[in-house]
Design a protein around this motif. Sequence first.
Motif, PDB file in Angstrom:
ATOM      1  N   LEU A   1     -11.513  11.814  -3.927  1.00 29.69           N
ATOM      2  CA  LEU A   1     -11.511  13.022  -3.095  1.00 29.69           C
ATOM      3  C   LEU A   1     -10.175  13.759  -3.134  1.00 29.69           C
ATOM      4  O   LEU A   1     -10.056  14.838  -2.560  1.00 29.69           O
ATOM      5  CB  LEU A   1     -11.880  12.671  -1.654  1.00 29.69           C
ATOM      6  N   GLN A   2      -9.179  13.159  -3.767  1.00 29.19           N
ATOM      7  CA  GLN A   2      -7.858  13.754  -3.942  1.00 29.19           C
ATOM      8  C   GLN A   2      -7.162  14.085  -2.632  1.00 29.19           C
ATOM      9  O   GLN A   2      -6.415  15.061  -2.527  1.00 29.19           O
ATOM     10  CB  GLN A   2      -7.926  14.976  -4.853  1.00 29.19           C
ATOM     11  N   MET A   3      -7.408  13.275  -1.604  1.00 33.65           N
ATOM     12  CA  MET A   3      -6.649  13.392  -0.365  1.00 33.65           C
ATOM     13  C   MET A   3      -5.357  12.607  -0.551  1.00 33.65           C
ATOM     14  O   MET A   3      -5.285  11.693  -1.358  1.00 33.65           O
ATOM     15  CB  MET A   3      -7.446  12.840   0.811  1.00 33.65           C
ATOM     16  N   ARG A   4      -4.337  12.981   0.189  1.00 32.72           N
ATOM     17  CA  ARG A   4      -3.045  12.325   0.058  1.00 32.72           C
ATOM     18  C   ARG A   4      -2.828  11.382   1.229  1.00 32.72           C
ATOM     19  O   ARG A   4      -2.979  11.764   2.388  1.00 32.72           O
ATOM     20  CB  ARG A   4      -1.943  13.378   0.015  1.00 32.72           C
ATOM     21  N   LEU A   5      -2.485  10.129   0.942  1.00 33.10           N
ATOM     22  CA  LEU A   5      -2.133   9.169   1.987  1.00 33.10           C
ATOM     23  C   LEU A   5      -0.778   9.566   2.544  1.00 33.10           C
ATOM     24  O   LEU A   5       0.172   9.772   1.794  1.00 33.10           O
ATOM     25  CB  LEU A   5      -2.073   7.754   1.412  1.00 33.10           C
ATOM     26  N   VAL A   6      -0.687   9.714   3.866  1.00 35.08           N
ATOM     27  CA  VAL A   6       0.566  10.157   4.461  1.00 35.08           C
ATOM     28  C   VAL A   6       1.209   9.131   5.391  1.00 35.08           C
ATOM     29  O   VAL A   6       2.393   9.233   5.690  1.00 35.08           O
ATOM     30  CB  VAL A   6       0.408  11.509   5.200  1.00 35.08           C
ATOM     31  N   LYS A   7       0.436   8.122   5.831  1.00 34.54           N
ATOM     32  CA  LYS A   7       1.019   7.163   6.763  1.00 34.54           C
ATOM     33  C   LYS A   7       0.192   5.881   6.777  1.00 34.54           C
ATOM     34  O   LYS A   7      -1.030   5.926   6.712  1.00 34.54           O
ATOM     35  CB  LYS A   7       1.059   7.777   8.160  1.00 34.54           C
ATOM     36  N   VAL A   8       0.889   4.746   6.897  1.00 34.61           N
ATOM     37  CA  VAL A   8       0.260   3.427   7.023  1.00 34.61           C
ATOM     38  C   VAL A   8       0.972   2.719   8.176  1.00 34.61           C
ATOM     39  O   VAL A   8       2.191   2.540   8.125  1.00 34.61           O
ATOM     40  CB  VAL A   8       0.423   2.602   5.723  1.00 34.61           C
ATOM     41  N   VAL A   9       0.223   2.357   9.216  1.00 36.35           N
ATOM     42  CA  VAL A   9       0.837   1.721  10.393  1.00 36.35           C
ATOM     43  C   VAL A   9      -0.050   0.599  10.920  1.00 36.35           C
ATOM     44  O   VAL A   9      -1.270   0.612  10.729  1.00 36.35           O
ATOM     45  CB  VAL A   9       1.085   2.744  11.530  1.00 36.35           C
TER      46      VAL A   9
ATOM     47  N   LEU B   1       0.834  -1.205   0.000  1.00 39.50           N
ATOM     48  CA  LEU B   1       0.000   0.000   0.000  1.00 39.50           C
ATOM     49  C   LEU B   1       0.870   1.257   0.000  1.00 39.50           C
ATOM     50  O   LEU B   1       0.588   2.214  -0.730  1.00 39.50           O
ATOM     51  CB  LEU B   1      -0.935   0.011   1.210  1.00 39.50           C
ATOM     52  N   CYS B   2       1.933   1.245   0.797  1.00 38.16           N
ATOM     53  CA  CYS B   2       2.850   2.393   0.833  1.00 38.16           C
ATOM     54  C   CYS B   2       3.484   2.602  -0.533  1.00 38.16           C
ATOM     55  O   CYS B   2       3.555   3.735  -1.022  1.00 38.16           O
ATOM     56  CB  CYS B   2       3.934   2.174   1.884  1.00 38.16           C
ATOM     57  N   GLU B   3       3.937   1.520  -1.138  1.00 39.78           N
ATOM     58  CA  GLU B   3       4.578   1.610  -2.447  1.00 39.78           C
ATOM     59  C   GLU B   3       3.635   2.197  -3.493  1.00 39.78           C
ATOM     60  O   GLU B   3       4.018   3.016  -4.319  1.00 39.78           O
ATOM     61  CB  GLU B   3       5.039   0.216  -2.880  1.00 39.78           C
ATOM     62  N   LYS B   4       2.375   1.794  -3.438  1.00 34.12           N
ATOM     63  CA  LYS B   4       1.408   2.226  -4.444  1.00 34.12           C
ATOM     64  C   LYS B   4       0.867   3.633  -4.199  1.00 34.12           C
ATOM     65  O   LYS B   4       0.664   4.396  -5.144  1.00 34.12           O
ATOM     66  CB  LYS B   4       0.250   1.231  -4.491  1.00 34.12           C
ATOM     67  N   TYR B   5       0.637   4.010  -2.935  1.00 36.38           N
ATOM     68  CA  TYR B   5      -0.107   5.239  -2.659  1.00 36.38           C
ATOM     69  C   TYR B   5       0.673   6.359  -1.972  1.00 36.38           C
ATOM     70  O   TYR B   5       0.290   7.522  -2.087  1.00 36.38           O
ATOM     71  CB  TYR B   5      -1.339   4.929  -1.802  1.00 36.38           C
ATOM     72  N   LEU B   6       1.722   6.035  -1.210  1.00 38.28           N
ATOM     73  CA  LEU B   6       2.444   7.105  -0.507  1.00 38.28           C
ATOM     74  C   LEU B   6       3.269   7.913  -1.498  1.00 38.28           C
ATOM     75  O   LEU B   6       3.924   7.358  -2.369  1.00 38.28           O
ATOM     76  CB  LEU B   6       3.364   6.530   0.566  1.00 38.28           C
ATOM     77  N   THR B   7       3.237   9.221  -1.338  1.00 36.78           N
ATOM     78  CA  THR B   7       3.971  10.104  -2.237  1.00 36.78           C
ATOM     79  C   THR B   7       4.414  11.336  -1.472  1.00 36.78           C
ATOM     80  O   THR B   7       3.810  11.709  -0.473  1.00 36.78           O
ATOM     81  CB  THR B   7       3.095  10.513  -3.437  1.00 36.78           C
ATOM     82  N   ASP B   8       5.461  11.956  -1.948  1.00 36.72           N
ATOM     83  CA  ASP B   8       5.911  13.223  -1.375  1.00 36.72           C
ATOM     84  C   ASP B   8       5.316  14.411  -2.127  1.00 36.72           C
ATOM     85  O   ASP B   8       5.589  15.552  -1.795  1.00 36.72           O
ATOM     86  CB  ASP B   8       7.442  13.314  -1.423  1.00 36.72           C
ATOM     87  N   ASP B   9       4.525  14.114  -3.146  1.00 33.60           N
ATOM     88  CA  ASP B   9       3.907  15.181  -3.925  1.00 33.60           C
ATOM     89  C   ASP B   9       2.999  16.019  -3.037  1.00 33.60           C
ATOM     90  O   ASP B   9       2.351  15.497  -2.130  1.00 33.60           O
ATOM     91  CB  ASP B   9       3.062  14.611  -5.066  1.00 33.60           C
TER      92      ASP B   9
END
Length: 77
Positions: free
Chosen positions: A52-60, A12-20
Amino acid sequence: MSDPHEKKRAALCEKYLTDDPPAAGVATGGVDHLALICSDLEATIDFYTRVLQMRLVKVVPNRDEPTSTHIFLDMGS
């Protein structure tokens, strides 16, 4: 990494986490946070990030239940 839950979190991190920077998606108007329970985590992430164009910032992992996952989304301002 043999734990299947950790493998899924890493995917999930690989697919969705971004620094954009976040897109000009939905603004939540001062909502501090929102807690949801979902049956399909990837579909939930996809909806909030793509629609909704929210950014994923953390997965724990959930501290109380390591087979459960917490995600954090930038909800805008």
